[in-house]
Design an enzyme around this catalytic site. Structure first.
Site, PDB file in Angstrom:
ATOM      1  N   ASN A   9      39.928  42.036  42.422  1.00 49.93           N
ATOM      2  CA  ASN A   9      40.068  43.088  43.309  1.00 49.93           C
ATOM      3  C   ASN A   9      39.609  44.467  42.414  1.00 49.93           C
ATOM      4  OD1 ASN A   9      40.996  45.256  44.700  1.00 49.93           O
ATOM      5  ND2 ASN A   9      43.309  44.876  44.759  1.00 49.93           N
ATOM      6  N   LYS A  11      39.196  47.343  43.309  1.00 52.64           N
ATOM      7  CA  LYS A  11      40.014  48.415  43.920  1.00 52.64           C
ATOM      8  C   LYS A  11      38.626  49.683  44.181  1.00 52.64           C
ATOM      9  CE  LYS A  11      44.086  47.050  41.809  1.00 52.64           C
ATOM     10  NZ  LYS A  11      45.527  47.359  41.315  1.00 52.64           N
ATOM     11  N   HIS A  95      47.743  44.656  50.490  1.00 57.51           N
ATOM     12  CA  HIS A  95      47.937  44.953  49.016  1.00 57.51           C
ATOM     13  C   HIS A  95      49.026  45.878  49.074  1.00 57.51           C
ATOM     14  CE1 HIS A  95      47.277  46.319  45.159  1.00 57.51           C
ATOM     15  NE2 HIS A  95      46.896  45.100  44.622  1.00 57.51           N
ATOM     16  N   GLU A  97      49.142  48.508  47.252  1.00 61.09           N
ATOM     17  CA  GLU A  97      48.632  49.874  47.267  1.00 61.09           C
ATOM     18  C   GLU A  97      48.629  50.555  48.782  1.00 61.09           C
ATOM     19  OE1 GLU A  97      45.554  49.249  44.598  1.00 61.09           O
ATOM     20  OE2 GLU A  97      47.121  48.992  42.932  1.00 61.09           O
ATOM     21  N   GLU A 167      52.581  39.305  44.448  1.00 58.97           N
ATOM     22  CA  GLU A 167      52.221  40.367  43.295  1.00 58.97           C
ATOM     23  C   GLU A 167      53.432  41.199  43.162  1.00 58.97           C
ATOM     24  OE1 GLU A 167      47.825  41.054  42.938  1.00 58.97           O
ATOM     25  OE2 GLU A 167      48.460  42.391  44.603  1.00 58.97           O
ATOM     26  N   GLY A 173      49.119  46.602  37.303  1.00 64.84           N
ATOM     27  CA  GLY A 173      48.716  47.621  36.461  1.00 64.84           C
ATOM     28  C   GLY A 173      49.519  48.294  35.385  1.00 64.84           C
ATOM     29  N   SER A 213      49.147  42.168  36.437  1.00 63.08           N
ATOM     30  CA  SER A 213      48.614  42.028  34.859  1.00 63.08           C
ATOM     31  C   SER A 213      48.210  40.793  34.300  1.00 63.08           C
ATOM     32  CB  SER A 213      49.842  42.777  33.991  1.00 63.08           C
ATOM     33  OG  SER A 213      49.979  44.241  34.401  1.00 63.08           O
ATOM     34  N   GLY A 235      42.685  45.117  37.070  1.00 63.70           N
ATOM     35  CA  GLY A 235      42.288  45.612  35.954  1.00 63.70           C
ATOM     36  C   GLY A 235      41.018  44.720  35.135  1.00 63.70           C
TER      37      GLY A 235
HETATM   38  C1  PEP Z   1      46.109  43.832  41.745  1.00 58.51           C
HETATM   39  O1  PEP Z   1      46.312  45.160  42.094  1.00 58.51           O
HETATM   40  O2  PEP Z   1      46.106  43.249  42.757  1.00 58.51           O
HETATM   41  C2  PEP Z   1      46.580  43.632  40.472  1.00 58.51           C
HETATM   42  C3  PEP Z   1      47.066  42.372  40.235  1.00 58.51           C
HETATM   43  O3  PEP Z   1      46.279  44.507  39.519  1.00 58.51           O
HETATM   44  P1  PEP Z   1      46.393  44.346  37.783  1.00 58.51           P
HETATM   45  O4  PEP Z   1      45.794  42.876  37.756  1.00 58.51           O
HETATM   46  O5  PEP Z   1      45.725  45.512  37.415  1.00 58.51           O
HETATM   47  O6  PEP Z   1      47.772  44.188  37.495  1.00 58.51           O
END
Ligand code: PEP
Length: 251
Positions: A9, A11, A95, A97, A167, A173, A213, A235
């Site tokens: 993703n 973003k 998601h 966010e 998640e 993040g 993460s 990320g």
């Molecule tokens: C995400 O936003 O779906 C995600 C898992 O981000 P990160 O890997 O940066 O934690």
């Protein structure tokens, strides 16, 4: 046997030029992947370019959102037809966010999930608790409400095209990953809810990704858990070598 699925993703990152560079790197890094489905989810503005670049590869294309409507006066929205024209296969829906900043509710996420399935797009449906939920012992209650709400009225047959991403919001993040055991517990719990909703067979076939993460260094341990079928990566998906490291860890 569930095929692992690792989705990146991106973003709100990567201009078209930057997307080209990342995909060129991914094509080299992922050339020999077998047994794991790799999906990239660029911003809408880079979908066409990325679609053209991966057309001759095994890499699949996803979008980060989709409208629940077919077409019309919905300023700023993107429809299923527009995505399918670009050979998008997966759509990330719900998601955290989008839930947090754009106030998307399970009701709206469910409308989008139904529309995606009706139009032969595969939803990646995100659920996960916030830190305060976990600290208050409400992880299961929060996740169950999201699963039942966002996946309401989906049939066992339709579940074949659904991916769920667990998640934990506190791990997104932040560099804080759920331990393999914490993640496995919730994945198993989610599979149990799906079994209750549509039967054991559909639940056993459902792919449940972990997101939060995930990196090359922790991916193998997470994905070796019995109910963890891949990852949704933020990320670490912005760098070809680290995304490929995670995909390889799923092999
Ligand atoms: C995400 O936003 O779906 C995600 C898992 O981000 P990160 O890997 O940066 O934690």
């Amino acid at each position: 046997m569930r095929k692992k699925i690792v989705a990146g993703n991106w973003k709100m990152n990567k201009t078209v030029g930057e997307a080209v560079a990342l995909v060129e790197g991914l094509k080299l890094e992922l050339a020999n992947v077998v047994g794991v489905e790799a999906v990239v989810c660029p911003p809408f503005t880079a979908l066409k370019t990325v679609s053209d670049l991966i057309a001759d590869t095994e890499i699949k294309l996803g979008s980060q959102n989709m409208s629940s409507e077919d077409d019309g006066a919905y300023t700023g929205e993107v429809s299923h037809g527009m995505l399918k024209e670009l050979f998008v296969k997966y759509v990330i829906l719900g998601h955290s966010e989008r839930r947090e900043y754009y106030k998307e509710t399970d009701y709206w996420i469910n409308k989008k999930v139904k529309k995606a399935l009706e139009k032969n797009l595969r939803p990646i449906v995100c659920v996960g608790e916030k830190l305060e939920d976990r600290e208050a012992g409400k992880t299961e209650a929060v996740v169950e409400a999201q699963v039942r709400g966002s996946l309401a009225d989906i049939t066992a047959e339709q579940f074949e095209d659904v991916v769920v991403a667990y998640e934990p919001v506190w791990a997104i993040g932040t560099g804080k990953t759920a331990t393999a055991e914490q993640a496995q517990d919730v994945h198993k719990f989610i599979r149990g809810i799906i079994a209750d909703m549509v039967g054991q067979e559909a639940a056993d076939g459902l792919r449940i990704q972990y997101g939060g993460s995930m990196k090359p260094a922790n991916a193998a341990e997470l994905m070796s858990q019995p109910d963890i079928d891949g990852g949704l990566i933020g990320g670490a998906a912005l760098d070809a070598a680290s995304f490929a490291g995670i995909v390889n860890a799923g092999m």
